[in-house]
Design an enzyme around this catalytic site. Structure first.
Site, PDB file in Angstrom:
ATOM      1  N   HIS A   1       0.944  -1.332   0.016  1.00  0.00           N
ATOM      2  CA  HIS A   1       0.133  -0.020   0.055  1.00  0.00           C
ATOM      3  C   HIS A   1       0.742   1.238   0.094  1.00  0.00           C
ATOM      4  O   HIS A   1       0.525   1.993   0.962  1.00  0.00           O
ATOM      5  CB  HIS A   1      -1.020  -0.131   1.077  1.00  0.00           C
ATOM      6  CG  HIS A   1      -0.769  -0.372   2.461  1.00  0.00           C
ATOM      7  ND1 HIS A   1       0.538   0.293   3.149  1.00  0.00           N
ATOM      8  CD2 HIS A   1      -1.380  -0.979   3.392  1.00  0.00           C
ATOM      9  CE1 HIS A   1       0.637   0.151   4.491  1.00  0.00           C
ATOM     10  NE2 HIS A   1      -0.341  -0.803   4.523  1.00  0.00           N
TER      11      HIS A   1
ATOM     12  N   HIS B   1      -4.387  -7.896  15.659  1.00  0.00           N
ATOM     13  CA  HIS B   1      -4.538  -6.568  14.874  1.00  0.00           C
ATOM     14  C   HIS B   1      -5.412  -7.020  13.604  1.00  0.00           C
ATOM     15  O   HIS B   1      -5.310  -8.204  13.152  1.00  0.00           O
ATOM     16  CB  HIS B   1      -3.217  -6.343  14.277  1.00  0.00           C
ATOM     17  CG  HIS B   1      -3.124  -5.060  13.467  1.00  0.00           C
ATOM     18  ND1 HIS B   1      -3.865  -3.935  13.447  1.00  0.00           N
ATOM     19  CD2 HIS B   1      -1.997  -4.761  12.510  1.00  0.00           C
ATOM     20  CE1 HIS B   1      -3.714  -3.272  12.393  1.00  0.00           C
ATOM     21  NE2 HIS B   1      -2.321  -3.805  11.808  1.00  0.00           N
TER      22      HIS B   1
ATOM     23  N   GLU C   1      -5.729  -5.309  10.599  1.00  0.00           N
ATOM     24  CA  GLU C   1      -5.292  -5.127   9.273  1.00  0.00           C
ATOM     25  C   GLU C   1      -5.178  -6.432   8.507  1.00  0.00           C
ATOM     26  O   GLU C   1      -4.941  -7.460   8.972  1.00  0.00           O
ATOM     27  CB  GLU C   1      -4.120  -4.319   9.324  1.00  0.00           C
ATOM     28  CG  GLU C   1      -3.920  -3.575   7.786  1.00  0.00           C
ATOM     29  CD  GLU C   1      -2.934  -2.628   7.749  1.00  0.00           C
ATOM     30  OE1 GLU C   1      -2.442  -2.377   8.623  1.00  0.00           O
ATOM     31  OE2 GLU C   1      -2.842  -2.052   6.621  1.00  0.00           O
TER      32      GLU C   1
ATOM     33  N   ASP D   1      -3.573  -7.955   6.210  1.00  0.00           N
ATOM     34  CA  ASP D   1      -2.374  -8.661   6.114  1.00  0.00           C
ATOM     35  C   ASP D   1      -2.168  -9.635   7.259  1.00  0.00           C
ATOM     36  O   ASP D   1      -1.507 -10.649   7.188  1.00  0.00           O
ATOM     37  CB  ASP D   1      -0.960  -8.271   5.782  1.00  0.00           C
ATOM     38  CG  ASP D   1      -0.841  -6.801   7.007  1.00  0.00           C
ATOM     39  OD1 ASP D   1      -1.987  -6.188   7.476  1.00  0.00           O
ATOM     40  OD2 ASP D   1       0.247  -6.558   7.048  1.00  0.00           O
TER      41      ASP D   1
ATOM     42  N   HIS E   1      -0.243  -0.017  15.245  1.00  0.00           N
ATOM     43  CA  HIS E   1      -0.649   1.311  14.707  1.00  0.00           C
ATOM     44  C   HIS E   1      -2.053   1.666  14.259  1.00  0.00           C
ATOM     45  O   HIS E   1      -2.388   2.585  13.765  1.00  0.00           O
ATOM     46  CB  HIS E   1       0.446   1.617  13.402  1.00  0.00           C
ATOM     47  CG  HIS E   1       0.052   0.648  12.271  1.00  0.00           C
ATOM     48  ND1 HIS E   1      -0.327   0.966  10.883  1.00  0.00           N
ATOM     49  CD2 HIS E   1      -0.149  -0.772  12.152  1.00  0.00           C
ATOM     50  CE1 HIS E   1      -0.672   0.123  10.176  1.00  0.00           C
ATOM     51  NE2 HIS E   1      -0.605  -1.071  11.034  1.00  0.00           N
TER      52      HIS E   1
ATOM     53  N   ASP F   1       2.538  -5.807  14.652  1.00  0.00           N
ATOM     54  CA  ASP F   1       3.548  -5.030  13.704  1.00  0.00           C
ATOM     55  C   ASP F   1       4.536  -4.283  14.181  1.00  0.00           C
ATOM     56  O   ASP F   1       5.579  -3.887  13.511  1.00  0.00           O
ATOM     57  CB  ASP F   1       2.587  -3.895  12.777  1.00  0.00           C
ATOM     58  CG  ASP F   1       1.497  -4.056  11.867  1.00  0.00           C
ATOM     59  OD1 ASP F   1       2.079  -5.430  11.125  1.00  0.00           O
ATOM     60  OD2 ASP F   1       0.642  -3.744  11.479  1.00  0.00           O
TER      61      ASP F   1
ATOM     62  N   TYR G   1      10.595   0.358   8.609  1.00  0.00           N
ATOM     63  CA  TYR G   1       9.219   0.167   8.941  1.00  0.00           C
ATOM     64  C   TYR G   1       8.828   0.977   9.731  1.00  0.00           C
ATOM     65  O   TYR G   1       7.551   1.433   9.777  1.00  0.00           O
ATOM     66  CB  TYR G   1       9.405  -1.239   9.586  1.00  0.00           C
ATOM     67  CG  TYR G   1       8.032  -1.827   9.763  1.00  0.00           C
ATOM     68  CD1 TYR G   1       7.474  -2.646   8.605  1.00  0.00           C
ATOM     69  CD2 TYR G   1       7.174  -1.426  10.841  1.00  0.00           C
ATOM     70  CE1 TYR G   1       6.124  -3.026   8.870  1.00  0.00           C
ATOM     71  CE2 TYR G   1       5.949  -1.964  10.905  1.00  0.00           C
ATOM     72  CZ  TYR G   1       5.514  -2.689   9.955  1.00  0.00           C
ATOM     73  OH  TYR G   1       4.240  -3.186  10.106  1.00  0.00           O
TER      74      TYR G   1
ATOM     75  N   HIS H   1       5.867  -9.372  11.027  1.00  0.00           N
ATOM     76  CA  HIS H   1       6.675  -9.158   9.908  1.00  0.00           C
ATOM     77  C   HIS H   1       8.091  -9.343  10.272  1.00  0.00           C
ATOM     78  O   HIS H   1       8.576  -8.570  10.979  1.00  0.00           O
ATOM     79  CB  HIS H   1       6.295  -7.888   9.045  1.00  0.00           C
ATOM     80  CG  HIS H   1       5.031  -7.433   8.695  1.00  0.00           C
ATOM     81  ND1 HIS H   1       4.279  -7.913   7.714  1.00  0.00           N
ATOM     82  CD2 HIS H   1       4.188  -6.643   9.211  1.00  0.00           C
ATOM     83  CE1 HIS H   1       3.029  -7.350   7.597  1.00  0.00           C
ATOM     84  NE2 HIS H   1       2.725  -6.870   8.577  1.00  0.00           N
TER      85      HIS H   1
HETATM   86 FE1  FEO Z   1      -0.747  -3.069  10.249  1.00  0.00          FE
HETATM   87 FE2  FEO Z   1       1.021  -5.694   9.161  1.00  0.00          FE
HETATM   88  O1  FEO Z   1      -0.400  -4.644   9.221  1.00  0.00           O
END
Ligand code: FEO
Length: 395
Positions: free
Chosen positions: A24, A78, A80, A82, A145, A164, A191, A224
């Protein structure tokens, strides 16, 4: 390759996304990973999932360890996509009535992503969940976040599953910090600069909470990139440093050019800064990705933005970058604008105005040169750089 055992009866069953190059709007030249963690205890729990299109791979990785139907509950740190994109598939495999633990905001946000009414079990900050031999503790990490973000801590193993936070977009065969060494730090910095920077004050507050709770952290497992098992203190220290945004004697010169006049100005301004022993990072838009520039902005003391005037405004790439920069809310910067113009010259004052809204410390009205810088113009650019360099040393 995954799955990989990270501690006794704890596995990373996530997936590696080798080919993603744009996350993104963030350049991911090294790909990334979506880590998901399986803990085998009297209760078996999966922490987070993966992007939807990798759901089969996640199921396959789990199946190499246990039958997915043996999983008793899922924790979503989280929302999001992903990390929650695999939820529908996982819940279908393990049984849709099994508990899905998340923060209160997680319940709201997951419900807005997934129409199915799962057995949400919203947890409070500090709430515990016994797995049998192990106890999980949930730690609110609001705005790190997203509003739903939380961490999960395993007391007995001293492992923090940090969503994250502390992550890096990095795809490799390595799984741990000691396998990559310091080469991982620029990825972690990038990051932070592109994802967590606007929430720096939340980061500092959370780290203070972790310290007050005297949580021992033998391992930090983000969603990640690599897991911090040898030197978790290295990433914790870096997060304190990056969050404080202490300006270094470093100037990032971000510019674009149509007929090389603004480019020449950038070069000569850089020479002026260099003569004052300031580290310079000239970065031309259309050559550098905005997310790589942000990595350099993070610890810079001065941000110089140069643009030609085009159609009574700044160059489109400059507009793109300034919008991105503003959203990430960097602090403690000296700001300066420069650029060549033909007849109207709005770009420089427009950039200055943007910098004021970002609370950058302005040095002057900026430097404008009509058409092509001559010897006098080049001298003015050099002196402009010198002036900024001196101001940086006075700070
Ligand atoms: Fe905020 Fe890795 O997603």
């Amino acid at each position: 390759m995954k799955p990989v055992q990270i501690a006794k009866d704890i596995y990373d069953v996530g997936v590696t996304d080798w080919n993603i190059r744009d996350f993104h709007g963030y350049s991911t030249y090294m790909g990334t990973s979506y880590n998901a963690y399986l803990i085998l205890d009297e209760k078996k729990v999966l922490i987070d999932t993966v992007k939807k299109e990798f759901s089969d791979q996640l199921i396959h990785n789990i199946t190499r360890i246990i039958d997915p139907r043996q999983i008793d509950c899922v924790i979503s740190n989280h929302t999001e996509l992903d990390h929650s994109g695999g939820i529908a598939r996982i819940m279908h495999e393990i049984g849709e009535n099994k508990p899905l633990y998340c923060s209160k905001m997680g319940k709201k946000n997951l419900s807005l992503h997934w129409p199915h009414k799962y057995n949400y079990q919203p947890v409070e900050n500090g709430q515990e969940l016994s797995l049998g031999r192990r106890t999980l503790s949930f730690l609110e990490a609001r705005m790190l976040h997203w509003p739903d973000s939380m961490f999960t801590y395993v007391k007995e193993d001293k492992i923090l599953f940090s969503s994250d936070a502390f992550g890096q977009h990095y795809a490799g065969q390595e799984n741990f910090d000691d396998q990559v060494g310091d080469a991982i730090m620029p990825h972690a910095q990038k990051y932070f600069a592109n994802i967590l920077l606007p929430y720096s004050s939340h980061v500092l507050k959370l780290l203070e909470t972790v310290s007050n709770l005297k949580l021992e952290l033998d391992m930090i497992c983000p969603d990640h990139g690599i897991i911090w098992r040898r030197h978790p203190e290295k990433i914790l220290d870096a997060y304190v440093r990056w969050s404080r945004q202490i300006p270094q004697k470093k100037a990032v010169i971000i510019y674009d050019s149509m007929w090389e006049s603004t480019g020449k100005m950038a070069e000569m301004i850089g020479a002026g800064l260099d003569s004052e022993d300031i580290e310079i990072k000239p970065m031309r838009l259309r050559k550098w990705h905005r997310s790589d520039i942000m990595t350099e902005v993070l610890d810079a003391g001065a941000i110089l933005v140069g643009s030609p005037t085009l159609n009574n405004g700044f160059f489109p790439t400059i507009g793109d970058f300034l919008t991105y920069l503003k959203g990430l809310k960097p602090k403690n910067k000296i700001g300066a604008a420069f650029g060549s113009y033909g007849w109207s010259g709005e770009a420089v004052p427009l950039i200055q105005a943007m910098m004021e809204t970002m609370k950058f410390k302005p040095l002057s009205a900026g430097l404008k040169i009509q058409y092509v810088p001559d010897n006098e113009g080049m001298k003015a650019c050099f002196e402009f750089g010198q002036k900024i360099g001196r101001a940086m040393k006075e700070k």
